[in-house]
Design a protein around this motif. Structure first.
Motif, PDB file in Angstrom:
ATOM      1  N   TYR A   1       0.796  -1.192  -0.007  1.00 40.13           N
ATOM      2  CA  TYR A   1      -0.193   0.249   0.121  1.00 40.13           C
ATOM      3  C   TYR A   1       1.001   1.227  -0.052  1.00 40.13           C
ATOM      4  N   SER A   2       1.893   1.189  -0.964  1.00 42.46           N
ATOM      5  CA  SER A   2       2.443   2.521  -0.851  1.00 42.46           C
ATOM      6  C   SER A   2       2.818   3.059  -2.563  1.00 42.46           C
ATOM      7  N   LEU A   3       3.303   3.908  -2.876  1.00 52.28           N
ATOM      8  CA  LEU A   3       3.412   4.419  -4.296  1.00 52.28           C
ATOM      9  C   LEU A   3       4.503   3.792  -4.815  1.00 52.28           C
ATOM     10  N   ASP A   4       5.332   3.393  -4.138  1.00 57.37           N
ATOM     11  CA  ASP A   4       6.470   2.369  -4.775  1.00 57.37           C
ATOM     12  C   ASP A   4       5.905   1.184  -5.149  1.00 57.37           C
ATOM     13  N   THR A   5       5.167   0.527  -4.485  1.00 55.24           N
ATOM     14  CA  THR A   5       4.622  -0.798  -4.760  1.00 55.24           C
ATOM     15  C   THR A   5       3.477  -0.546  -5.900  1.00 55.24           C
ATOM     16  N   TYR A   6       2.641   0.432  -5.874  1.00 58.35           N
ATOM     17  CA  TYR A   6       1.646   0.736  -7.135  1.00 58.35           C
ATOM     18  C   TYR A   6       2.679   1.080  -8.510  1.00 58.35           C
TER      19      TYR A   6
END
Length: 153
Positions: free
Chosen positions: A139-144
């Motif tokens: 649930y992070s921008l890196d993961t997205y």
């Protein structure tokens, strides 16, 4: 995670673990965002740093505040969180050693307070190093961004 009454399914546990990581990032980053803002905006902190012997406090305090703010925001959003964690490390190491040098305090109460602040910073340094190694998690921008790139291929 312990199962309460055996009612958590594997999916629920997985979701809870992800949510706990997000909550942890929020709690961890809040102090750096708030401290960063106050370092940039506070003449009182500049005076305090000058009294502690910080060289060029008019430049160093706002620069330290910028590191803390950007690092905290990066960890909060989970965007380039490893870099953000290293910003926090760069903020914490000199601040901890210079501003919380309990070993040099002559007053017992001041020494105890500075030791507590020193230990608090060490614990936050440990958290920053964990994020610097493991990254932002789910649930992070890196993961997205990583998953978005995989979908395009």
């Amino acid at each position: 995670m312990a199962q309460i009454g055996g009612r958590y399914s594997a999916l629920r546990r997985k979701i809870m673990e992800k949510i706990l990581v997000v909550i942890g990032r929020i709690f961890f980053s809040t102090i750096f965002i708030m401290a960063g803002y106050s370092h940039v905006m506070s003449n009182q902190l500049i005076s305090y740093a000058a009294a502690a012997g910080v060289p060029s406090p008019d430049l160093m305090v706002p620069a330290a505040g910028l590191l803390a703010f950007l690092g905290g925001l990066s960890v909060l959003l989970g965007y380039k969180a490893k870099w953000g964690a290293w910003f926090i490390v760069l903020f914490l190491v000199p601040v901890t050693l210079v501003m919380h040098s309990f070993w040099g305090a002559t007053d017992t109460q001041v020494a105890m307070m500075q030791m507590t602040m020193f230990q608090k910073n060490l614990s936050m340094l440990g958290g920053a190093l964990l994020i610097a190694h493991y990254g932002s998690g789910p649930y992070s921008l890196d993961t997205y961004i990583a998953s978005f790139g995989k979908r395009k291929s």
